[in-house]
Design a protein around this motif. Structure first.
Motif, PDB file in Angstrom:
ATOM      1  N   PRO A  21     -17.279   9.516  -6.502  1.00  0.00           N
ATOM      2  CA  PRO A  21     -17.714   9.942  -5.174  1.00  0.00           C
ATOM      3  C   PRO A  21     -16.557   9.772  -4.189  1.00  0.00           C
ATOM      4  N   SER A  22     -16.561  10.651  -3.188  1.00  0.00           N
ATOM      5  CA  SER A  22     -15.420  10.669  -2.287  1.00  0.00           C
ATOM      6  C   SER A  22     -15.411   9.470  -1.354  1.00  0.00           C
ATOM      7  N   LEU A  23     -14.213   8.991  -1.025  1.00  0.00           N
ATOM      8  CA  LEU A  23     -14.087   7.874  -0.097  1.00  0.00           C
ATOM      9  C   LEU A  23     -13.841   8.359   1.325  1.00  0.00           C
ATOM     10  N   HIS A  24     -13.254   9.537   1.437  1.00  0.00           N
ATOM     11  CA  HIS A  24     -12.953  10.046   2.782  1.00  0.00           C
ATOM     12  C   HIS A  24     -12.735  11.550   2.765  1.00  0.00           C
ATOM     13  N   THR A  25     -12.958  12.164   3.959  1.00  0.00           N
ATOM     14  CA  THR A  25     -12.690  13.597   4.098  1.00  0.00           C
ATOM     15  C   THR A  25     -11.895  13.809   5.375  1.00  0.00           C
ATOM     16  N   VAL A  26     -11.236  14.961   5.435  1.00  0.00           N
ATOM     17  CA  VAL A  26     -10.494  15.284   6.651  1.00  0.00           C
ATOM     18  C   VAL A  26     -10.714  16.753   6.980  1.00  0.00           C
ATOM     19  N   LYS A  27     -10.898  17.045   8.261  1.00  0.00           N
ATOM     20  CA  LYS A  27     -11.145  18.433   8.682  1.00  0.00           C
ATOM     21  C   LYS A  27     -10.376  18.721   9.953  1.00  0.00           C
ATOM     22  N   PRO A  28      -9.866  19.949  10.082  1.00  0.00           N
ATOM     23  CA  PRO A  28      -9.235  20.292  11.359  1.00  0.00           C
ATOM     24  C   PRO A  28     -10.287  20.435  12.452  1.00  0.00           C
ATOM     25  N   LEU A  29      -9.918  20.154  13.685  1.00  0.00           N
ATOM     26  CA  LEU A  29     -10.840  20.357  14.801  1.00  0.00           C
ATOM     27  C   LEU A  29     -10.969  21.849  15.079  1.00  0.00           C
ATOM     28  N   GLY A  30     -12.145  22.246  15.579  1.00  0.00           N
ATOM     29  CA  GLY A  30     -12.424  23.655  15.765  1.00  0.00           C
ATOM     30  C   GLY A  30     -11.566  24.375  16.780  1.00  0.00           C
ATOM     31  N   ARG A  31     -11.031  23.645  17.779  1.00  0.00           N
ATOM     32  CA  ARG A  31     -10.400  24.376  18.876  1.00  0.00           C
ATOM     33  C   ARG A  31      -8.925  24.682  18.647  1.00  0.00           C
ATOM     34  N   THR A  32      -8.446  24.430  17.421  1.00  0.00           N
ATOM     35  CA  THR A  32      -7.021  24.615  17.162  1.00  0.00           C
ATOM     36  C   THR A  32      -6.539  26.029  17.476  1.00  0.00           C
ATOM     37  N   LEU A  33      -7.317  27.036  17.065  1.00  0.00           N
ATOM     38  CA  LEU A  33      -6.873  28.421  17.275  1.00  0.00           C
ATOM     39  C   LEU A  33      -6.779  28.717  18.772  1.00  0.00           C
ATOM     40  N   PHE A  34      -7.816  28.313  19.498  1.00  0.00           N
ATOM     41  CA  PHE A  34      -7.809  28.519  20.944  1.00  0.00           C
ATOM     42  C   PHE A  34      -6.575  27.850  21.557  1.00  0.00           C
ATOM     43  N   ASN A  35      -6.313  26.624  21.142  1.00  0.00           N
ATOM     44  CA  ASN A  35      -5.151  25.893  21.668  1.00  0.00           C
ATOM     45  C   ASN A  35      -3.867  26.685  21.469  1.00  0.00           C
ATOM     46  N   ARG A  36      -3.727  27.268  20.280  1.00  0.00           N
ATOM     47  CA  ARG A  36      -2.469  27.967  19.981  1.00  0.00           C
ATOM     48  C   ARG A  36      -2.331  29.223  20.818  1.00  0.00           C
ATOM     49  N   VAL A  37      -3.425  29.973  20.953  1.00  0.00           N
ATOM     50  CA  VAL A  37      -3.366  31.201  21.748  1.00  0.00           C
ATOM     51  C   VAL A  37      -3.055  30.851  23.207  1.00  0.00           C
ATOM     52  N   PHE A  38      -3.759  29.857  23.706  1.00  0.00           N
ATOM     53  CA  PHE A  38      -3.555  29.483  25.096  1.00  0.00           C
ATOM     54  C   PHE A  38      -2.126  28.986  25.322  1.00  0.00           C
ATOM     55  N   ALA A  39      -1.593  28.267  24.335  1.00  0.00           N
ATOM     56  CA  ALA A  39      -0.226  27.753  24.454  1.00  0.00           C
ATOM     57  C   ALA A  39       0.763  28.902  24.617  1.00  0.00           C
ATOM     58  N   THR A  40       0.532  29.990  23.894  1.00  0.00           N
ATOM     59  CA  THR A  40       1.448  31.130  23.991  1.00  0.00           C
ATOM     60  C   THR A  40       1.428  31.703  25.405  1.00  0.00           C
ATOM     61  N   ILE A  41       0.229  31.884  25.945  1.00  0.00           N
ATOM     62  CA  ILE A  41       0.127  32.453  27.293  1.00  0.00           C
ATOM     63  C   ILE A  41       0.765  31.513  28.315  1.00  0.00           C
ATOM     64  N   TYR A  42       0.428  30.240  28.181  1.00  0.00           N
ATOM     65  CA  TYR A  42       0.891  29.273  29.175  1.00  0.00           C
ATOM     66  C   TYR A  42       2.419  29.141  29.135  1.00  0.00           C
ATOM     67  N   ALA A  43       2.976  29.206  27.917  1.00  0.00           N
ATOM     68  CA  ALA A  43       4.437  29.083  27.788  1.00  0.00           C
ATOM     69  C   ALA A  43       5.123  30.188  28.582  1.00  0.00           C
ATOM     70  N   HIS A  44       4.570  31.412  28.511  1.00  0.00           N
ATOM     71  CA  HIS A  44       5.177  32.510  29.259  1.00  0.00           C
ATOM     72  C   HIS A  44       5.088  32.267  30.758  1.00  0.00           C
ATOM     73  N   SER A  45       3.981  31.691  31.199  1.00  0.00           N
ATOM     74  CA  SER A  45       3.833  31.428  32.629  1.00  0.00           C
ATOM     75  C   SER A  45       4.855  30.393  33.098  1.00  0.00           C
ATOM     76  N   ILE A  46       5.114  29.411  32.242  1.00  0.00           N
ATOM     77  CA  ILE A  46       6.114  28.396  32.629  1.00  0.00           C
ATOM     78  C   ILE A  46       7.489  29.048  32.763  1.00  0.00           C
ATOM     79  N   LEU A  47       7.794  29.909  31.802  1.00  0.00           N
ATOM     80  CA  LEU A  47       9.096  30.596  31.871  1.00  0.00           C
ATOM     81  C   LEU A  47       9.188  31.410  33.159  1.00  0.00           C
ATOM     82  N   ALA A  48       8.083  32.066  33.514  1.00  0.00           N
ATOM     83  CA  ALA A  48       8.084  32.860  34.743  1.00  0.00           C
ATOM     84  C   ALA A  48       8.342  31.975  35.959  1.00  0.00           C
ATOM     85  N   LEU A  49       7.733  30.795  35.967  1.00  0.00           N
ATOM     86  CA  LEU A  49       7.924  29.880  37.102  1.00  0.00           C
ATOM     87  C   LEU A  49       9.388  29.428  37.191  1.00  0.00           C
ATOM     88  N   LEU A  50       9.949  29.109  36.041  1.00  0.00           N
ATOM     89  CA  LEU A  50      11.341  28.666  36.054  1.00  0.00           C
ATOM     90  C   LEU A  50      12.248  29.796  36.551  1.00  0.00           C
TER      91      LEU A  50
END
Ligand SMILES: O=c1ccn([C@@H]2O[C@H](COP(=O)(O)OP(=O)(O)O[C@H]3O[C@H](CO)[C@@H](O)[C@H](O)[C@H]3O)[C@@H](O)[C@H]2O)c(=O)[nH]1
Ligand SMILES: [Mn+2]
Length: 745
Positions: A21-50
């Motif tokens: 029987p298993s002793l432990h499990t690991v799962k990614p959190l659900g919001r990872t995809l959202f985080n990555r998409v948002f990071a792309t948009i936000y990165a561009h905004s930072i570049l624009a500000l600079l």
């Protein structure tokens, strides 16, 4: 919340290949995809500000506008650094579950590895011995083979009062341990148990009487400041206290090692064996550096090495009471798994606290640091070490997984087998020898072996260096908190703690092992950046202080420095602000936080930014340049009745004068005046469009500063702002304003 539901079930065998029987499990959190998409948009905004800043800088016609733009460019670059490094935690956060009930199906209890527990205390007047005793009792009573547990208490305060408390505790433990096990109690710290359980059986009542009488004795001795003859009950005890000769001071004294319970001999009242309980106060001398907590832990590492040498070590701060007797079994789900074990340095439990007030005014919970970011780390190479609530493999203190760093004497090797009783002459002689203050000179202790020196944040430094050596770690965050600690309940304590952390982290950031250079090379870009974020934590002071003063001083001088509401660049600012705040809010709420606590969290981040981090950076650079020195200022765990009442009501505690309150108050004053001035302009019908961003920033600061205005103007209690602080802050605000008039002329 969201995270908790994604744990997976025990049937999905992971590490044990389906055979068991298993002793432990690991799962990614659900919001990872959202985080990555948002990071792309936000990165561009930072570049624009600079780009916007660069353009403004290039076209600026006066020295003033050039300097102001430069200040914002630098501030925004620092913000960008923190944003980029935060993304490392958002790329691959994971959530784990353990199944300790399956452990028994795989291993016999008699095969469980021995466990050495280290508890550190440093000052009986800031860390009441009765609380330290509660911590020790709570782990001595673990649901784990008792004779395999050894509890080592490190007393850096070198106090007979602490030793006395533990002598009493060892007697009480013979009643407490069987009581807990028989009644299957969850709160194994007596204080927590008696607080929660009002309906008592007669057995509980009689235990409570024994506990209270011990508590009274310990507190009376503490009040008197010494252990009187009447409190000493045996020749053995007298012999121990005789070590406190007249020349004995906390900074200068011989090593004291006292075995209070011996698993091979001592039995509880039901006839079962007791764990080992050993009091250790390492030798101190003013002539040799003692390296604060890291030094204390290394002394324990050696003393325990020659006395019991358990392969697993649990480190605890004196206030980290166990809240779940099953905790070592949870850790063992990883530490006994042949697949994870060879690389695994430690299993870290989160720091969770008791007694936080409803809105958590001093942000003691540190959700981001102790929970959100750690889950992010966990999906990479594993969490940083948080200083307490951490199960280590002893081997991890002795070099990388592939090459052992050998200690000076064979008795300290991680695989040394202790074959003599802990109270034998020879064992005690070696234990005293390795607890002496010269033992470490010209050795690898603190550099290649043991807890690492050179930083007031020894926890962060040690975990980081272990990971650089190739070790991995795991974050274990069960639904029922494994440990509960105390929080600072005055603003001064909270800010001083944060100042110490920021200094300790800068010490690593500017060392030859900086995460930004050495770290990135050893553990890769993502882990290196993740660690770098903490190392340069104090740099938050740059943008926060700039945004707390500059826009406001400009507003007072009728200089408008941000885009008008009608300009497209305004939307960029709005998006950057709302995006960052919004995502932070989301992370916080998804991690089970409340809106009120999130508000306190962001407010305290600003407060730290203009106090702890500023003063921490200054102290660090003074030390760096060799001008001054600093020490480990232990956070008080003593509860003053009145203070604790105000804390419970969510009222900020000022009360004493502190330079850190001066900068805070000055900022609050300037923001209030500039916001009012802005309002006057608006009523006069002047240029709301151009004013808007500056008005918004100072208005936001005013709302956040409310507790400061209360403390200056209308509070009467002892926790109000001292007059002296208010006067100095007003003078500082006046000086800043006058200076700004010349600049913006
Ligand atoms: O010279 C010293 C100073 C401190 N301590 C102990 O270190 C622990 C932590 O001290 P505390 O004042 O409670 O600091 P905190 O800021 O609350 O602690 C956090 O930050 C510390 C690093 O700054 C870590 O060591 C802790 O584990 C972590 O919980 C306590 O048990 C102290 O008794 C010592 O043993 N020797
Ligand atoms: Mn603490």
């Amino acid at each position: 919340m969201g995270a908790r539901q994604q744990g997976g079930s025990a049937i999905q065998a992971t590490s044990t290949g389906g055979r068991h029987p298993s002793l432990h499990t690991v799962k990614p959190l659900g919001r990872t995809l959202f985080n990555r998409v948002f990071a792309t948009i936000y990165a561009h905004s930072i570049l624009a500000l600079l780009f916007y800043h660069a353009k403004t800088l290039f076209y600026s016609t006066t020295l003033v506008s050039f300097s102001v733009t430069l200040a914002f460019l630098i501030s925004d670059l620092v913000l960008a650094f923190f944003w980029v490094s935060t993304q490392t935690f958002r790329m691959f956060p994971v959530y784990r579950k353990q199944f300790p009930e399956n452990l028994k199906k795989i291993m016999e209890r008699s095969d469980f590895p021995a466990l050495d527990v280290f508890i550190c205390t440093a000052d009986p007047y800031k860390e009441p011995p009765i609380s330290v005793v509660n911590t020790a009792l709570s782990v001595m009573a673990y649901d784990y083979p008792t004779e395999k547990i050894s509890v080592y208490v490190s007393d850096d305060g070198g106090s007979a009062l602490t030793l006395f408390a533990f002598m009493e505790a060892s007697k009480f433990a013979t009643h407490w341990l069987p009581f807990c096990k028989k009644n299957n109690i969850l709160e194994r710290s007596p204080e927590a148990y008696f607080e929660l359980n009002h309906t008592c059986t007669s057995e509980a009542v009689s235990i409570k009487i024994i506990y209270e009488s011990m508590k009274v004795k310990v507190e009376r001795v503490l009040e008197r400041g010494k252990v009187d003859d009447e409190n000493i009950t045996s020749g053995q005890e007298r012999e121990a206290f005789n070590k406190w000769a007249d020349s004995f001071t906390r900074q200068d004294h011989p090593a004291v090692i006292q075995v209070l319970l011996d698993a091979s001999k001592d039995k509880d009242i039901a006839g079962y064996s007791m764990p080992n309980l050993i009091y250790v106060s390492r030798e101190k001398s003013k002539a040799s550096p003692h390296h604060f907590k890291a030094g204390a832990l290394n002394a324990l590492l050696r003393v325990s090495g020659c006395m019991t040498n358990a392969p697993i070590i649990l480190t605890l701060d004196c206030d980290s009471c166990s809240n779940d007797p099953e905790t070592p079994l949870r850790a063992m789900c990883y530490l006994s798994d042949p697949e994870t074990r060879p690389q695994l340095a430690y299993v870290q439990f989160p720091q969770i606290f008791r007694g936080i007030n409803k809105s958590d005014i001093y942000n003691a919970e540190f959700k981001r640091l102790y929970q959100i970011n750690v889950m992010g780390f966990d999906g990479l190479s594993g969490p940083n070490y948080l200083g307490t609530g951490c199960f280590f493999q002893r081997r991890a203190f002795y070099g990388s997984p592939s090459s052992l760093a050998s200690p000076e004497i064979p008795e300290l090797a991680p695989d040394y087998i202790v074959d003599k009783p802990i109270q034998s002459q020879s064992v005690l002689a070696i234990a005293h020898q390795v607890a002496s203050c010269n033992y470490e000179s010209r050795s690898n202790w603190g550099s290649k072996i043991g807890f690492r020196y050179g930083s007031l944040s020894e926890d962060y430094h040690t975990g980081f260096r272990m990971q650089c050596e190739g070790w991995k770690s795991i974050f274990c965050d069960p639904d029922r908190p494994a440990f509960l600690g105390d929080v600072p309940i005055t603003l001064n304590d909270a800010l001083n703690q944060q100042k110490r952390w920021s200094i300790g982290l800068l010490e690593v950031g500017f060392s030859k092992y900086s995460p930004a250079t050495f770290g990135v090379k050893s553990i890769g870009l993502l882990m290196g950046l993740a660690y770098a974020q903490s190392a340069f934590w104090a740099m938050w002071s740059i943008p926060i202080t700039t945004y707390a003063f500059l826009p406001q001083l400009a507003l007072l001088n009728k200089v408008y420095i941000f885009p008008k509401v009608s300009e497209p660049w305004f939307f960029l600012y709005a998006f950057l602000f709302l995006g960052a705040y919004g995502q932070d809010f989301l992370d916080f709420i998804l991690a089970g936080g409340s809106i009120q606590r999130w508000w306190s969290d962001q407010r305290f981040w600003i407060i730290r930014g203009i106090s702890s981090y500023v003063f921490g950076s200054v102290e660090f650079f003074l030390k760096f340049l060799g001008i001054s020195a600093f020490g480990f200022n232990v956070t008080s765990k003593v509860v003053d009745h009145e203070q604790s009442k105000r804390y419970g009501q969510g009222i900020f505690e000022f009360g004493v004068h502190s330079p850190m309150f001066v900068t805070l108050t000055a900022a609050a004053i300037i923001n209030l005046i500039s916001f009012s001035q802005g309002l006057v302009e608006v009523f006069r019908g002047n240029n709301l469009e151009g004013l808007f961003v500056q008005m918004f920033i100072s208005g936001f600061a005013v709302v956040n500063s409310w507790p400061i205005y209360e403390a200056i103007a209308w509070r009467k209690d002892k926790g109000k702002m001292p007059i002296k602080t208010s006067i100095i802050a007003t003078l500082l605000a006046g000086t800043l304003y006058t200076a700004s008039c010349f600049v913006f002329l």
